[in-house]
Design a protein around this motif. Structure first.
Motif, mmCIF file in Angstrom:
data_model
loop_
_atom_site.group_PDB
_atom_site.id
_atom_site.type_symbol
_atom_site.label_atom_id
_atom_site.label_comp_id
_atom_site.label_asym_id
_atom_site.label_seq_id
_atom_site.Cartn_x
_atom_site.Cartn_y
_atom_site.Cartn_z
ATOM 1 N N TRP A 224 0.815 -1.273 -0.100
ATOM 2 C CA TRP A 224 -0.247 -0.167 -0.014
ATOM 3 C C TRP A 224 1.077 1.229 0.062
ATOM 4 C CZ3 TRP A 224 1.010 -3.085 4.125
ATOM 5 C CH2 TRP A 224 1.429 -2.582 5.248
ATOM 6 N N GLY A 225 0.342 2.311 -0.358
ATOM 7 C CA GLY A 225 1.125 3.582 -0.378
ATOM 8 C C GLY A 225 1.210 4.220 0.911
ATOM 9 N N LEU A 226 1.500 5.667 0.979
ATOM 10 C CA LEU A 226 1.873 6.224 2.154
ATOM 11 C C LEU A 226 0.477 6.407 3.295
ATOM 12 C CD1 LEU A 226 1.610 10.130 1.478
ATOM 13 C CD2 LEU A 226 0.907 8.486 -0.028
ATOM 14 N N ARG A 227 0.977 5.820 4.437
ATOM 15 C CA ARG A 227 -0.078 5.803 5.580
ATOM 16 C C ARG A 227 0.738 6.131 6.710
ATOM 17 N NH1 ARG A 227 -3.306 0.660 5.522
ATOM 18 N NH2 ARG A 227 -1.468 0.023 6.796
ATOM 19 N N GLY A 228 0.802 7.293 7.348
ATOM 20 C CA GLY A 228 1.585 7.463 8.610
ATOM 21 C C GLY A 228 1.032 6.589 9.936
ATOM 22 N N GLU A 229 1.752 6.044 10.480
ATOM 23 C CA GLU A 229 1.263 5.040 11.758
ATOM 24 C C GLU A 229 2.269 5.237 12.905
ATOM 25 O OE1 GLU A 229 -1.653 1.703 10.897
ATOM 26 O OE2 GLU A 229 -0.063 1.345 9.319
ATOM 27 N N SER A 230 1.869 5.275 13.823
ATOM 28 C CA SER A 230 2.714 5.322 15.012
ATOM 29 C C SER A 230 3.364 4.100 15.439
ATOM 30 C CB SER A 230 2.179 5.784 16.325
ATOM 31 O OG SER A 230 1.089 5.009 16.682
ATOM 32 N N VAL A 231 4.516 3.861 16.315
ATOM 33 C CA VAL A 231 4.820 2.473 16.472
ATOM 34 C C VAL A 231 3.739 1.677 17.060
ATOM 35 C CG1 VAL A 231 6.316 1.257 18.052
ATOM 36 C CG2 VAL A 231 7.292 3.309 16.806
ATOM 37 N N ALA B 216 5.830 -3.338 20.249
ATOM 38 C CA ALA B 216 6.370 -2.022 20.148
ATOM 39 C C ALA B 216 7.678 -1.883 20.424
ATOM 40 C CB ALA B 216 5.060 -1.205 21.025
ATOM 41 N N GLU B 217 8.031 -2.396 21.791
ATOM 42 C CA GLU B 217 9.415 -2.358 22.088
ATOM 43 C C GLU B 217 10.472 -2.729 21.202
ATOM 44 O OE1 GLU B 217 13.106 -3.546 23.862
ATOM 45 O OE2 GLU B 217 11.570 -4.915 23.193
ATOM 46 N N TYR B 218 10.200 -3.930 20.486
ATOM 47 C CA TYR B 218 10.808 -4.563 19.602
ATOM 48 C C TYR B 218 11.179 -3.721 18.430
ATOM 49 C CZ TYR B 218 11.904 -7.497 15.451
ATOM 50 O OH TYR B 218 12.493 -7.683 14.226
ATOM 51 N N ILE B 219 9.939 -2.962 17.809
ATOM 52 C CA ILE B 219 10.144 -2.191 16.630
ATOM 53 C C ILE B 219 10.854 -0.997 17.086
ATOM 54 C CG2 ILE B 219 8.529 -0.653 15.152
ATOM 55 C CD1 ILE B 219 6.448 -2.888 15.633
ATOM 56 N N ALA C 88 9.772 -4.870 10.847
ATOM 57 C CA ALA C 88 9.923 -5.583 11.837
ATOM 58 C C ALA C 88 10.153 -7.045 10.904
ATOM 59 C CB ALA C 88 8.615 -5.573 12.306
ATOM 60 N N SER C 89 10.906 -8.018 11.370
ATOM 61 C CA SER C 89 11.135 -9.175 10.956
ATOM 62 C C SER C 89 11.071 -10.401 11.885
ATOM 63 C CB SER C 89 12.370 -9.237 10.139
ATOM 64 O OG SER C 89 12.437 -10.380 9.564
ATOM 65 N N VAL D 66 8.550 -20.278 8.726
ATOM 66 C CA VAL D 66 7.664 -19.246 8.317
ATOM 67 C C VAL D 66 8.363 -17.789 8.685
ATOM 68 C CG1 VAL D 66 5.399 -17.973 8.593
ATOM 69 C CG2 VAL D 66 5.697 -20.355 8.606
ATOM 70 N N SER D 67 8.428 -17.031 7.667
ATOM 71 C CA SER D 67 8.934 -15.450 7.955
ATOM 72 C C SER D 67 8.002 -14.302 7.712
ATOM 73 C CB SER D 67 10.260 -15.360 7.348
ATOM 74 O OG SER D 67 10.315 -15.364 6.020
ATOM 75 N N LEU D 68 7.922 -13.452 8.727
ATOM 76 C CA LEU D 68 7.144 -12.424 8.400
ATOM 77 C C LEU D 68 7.952 -10.920 8.319
ATOM 78 C CD1 LEU D 68 3.976 -11.357 8.220
ATOM 79 C CD2 LEU D 68 4.258 -10.985 10.872
ATOM 80 N N ALA D 69 7.672 -10.328 7.080
ATOM 81 C CA ALA D 69 8.510 -9.091 7.139
ATOM 82 C C ALA D 69 7.601 -8.021 6.799
ATOM 83 C CB ALA D 69 9.380 -9.054 5.765
ATOM 84 N N ILE D 70 7.726 -6.932 7.715
ATOM 85 C CA ILE D 70 6.669 -5.692 7.487
ATOM 86 C C ILE D 70 7.654 -4.503 7.545
ATOM 87 C CG2 ILE D 70 5.195 -4.504 9.261
ATOM 88 C CD1 ILE D 70 4.766 -6.996 10.618
ATOM 89 N N HIS D 71 7.126 -3.591 6.523
ATOM 90 C CA HIS D 71 7.382 -2.291 6.483
ATOM 91 C C HIS D 71 6.123 -1.385 6.433
ATOM 92 C CE1 HIS D 71 9.637 1.199 3.947
ATOM 93 N NE2 HIS D 71 9.455 1.376 5.044
#
Length: 242
Positions: A10-17, A63-66, A82-83, A94-99
């Motif tokens: 998805w495109g730009l979407r500002g979000e907090s930790v 949240a602490e990890y991120i 996050a990974s 299984v691996s989960l990658a997040i940006h």
């Protein structure tokens, strides 16, 4: 050899930790309900290498990890990564990658869930349910577009249609946001599942009963592109156009 990916962007979407961590926690819980032996316990992954200790899948722990993983200036612009990984006997790795959280008009936000195994194959129950997992991820992360694919299929589609990594495409299954879903033809060779917020999953595996051949996937891509359902993301990205 198993190497299957469920991903979306998805495109730009500002979000907090905190917001990213909450999405992640809800996602991990939902995946555990689908297949507990595969999805968990979860470990942090640093520099592409699996590591310990086990990461508690709560919003606070995530949240602490991120926060610990993401340092430096302009994180509200470039977003957070996050990974995580999980691997248990008899199950796929299984691996989960997040940006997520990026407000840059030039950086794609994304989630990718990868399944790899030398012992399991396409008949694994969790792979049969991959289109269902695509729907789950799309609803929790607000995808613009997403898909299920194996590596050879991904390369074949990319070459056939001259696609970049950020370009929407159809794999074994495709997710389309509301704007894209409204343009999708209604007679593709798969099952149609409507999602929250008027999204759509077109499942060419028909509930995991078959693996579509490459010509079937090419044909679905062609028709979706002709209909305007797989238009490339605009640059700079403008979420209002989705």
């Amino acid at each position: 050899m198993l190497n299957v990916v469920v991903n979306g962007l998805w495109g730009l979407r500002g979000e907090s930790v905190a917001a990213v961590a909450e999405r992640c926690a809800v996602t991990l819980a939902a995946l555990g309900e689908i297949d507990g032996p595969t999805f968990g316990p979860w470990h942090e992954a640093e520099d592409g290498r699996p590591s310990d200790p086990v990461l508690e899948p709560s919003a606070a722990a995530l949240a602490e990890y991120i926060e610990r993983r993401n340092t430096g200036p302009d994180l509200d612009v470039i977003g957070y990564t996050a990974s995580l990984w999980a691997s248990n006997p008899g199950s796929a790795h299984v691996s989960l990658a997040i940006h997520a959280g990026s407000t840059s008009q030039y950086a794609v936000n994304s989630v990718a869930l990868s399944f790899r195994s030398r012992e399991l194959d396409e008949t694994a129950e969790v792979i049969r349910r991959a289109p269902e997992i695509l729907r789950l991820l799309a609803e929790h992360w607000g995808f613009d577009a997403g898909q299920v694919y194996d590596r050879p299929l991904y390369r074949a589609v990319a070459e056939r249609f001259d696609l970049k990594n950020s370009d929407p495409r159809c794999g074994r299954a495709v997710f389309l946001s509301a704007g894209r879903a409204a343009r999708a033809p209604e007679d593709l060779p798969g099952t149609y599942v409507r999602t929250a917020n008027d999204g759509l999953v077109v499942d060419l595996t028909c509930g995991g009963t078959k693996v579509p051949d490459v010509d079937t996937v090419f044909g679905a891509n062609e028709r979706l592109r002709e209909a305007g359902a797989l238009e490339k993301l605009p640059t700079p990205f403008d979420r209002a156009t989705f």
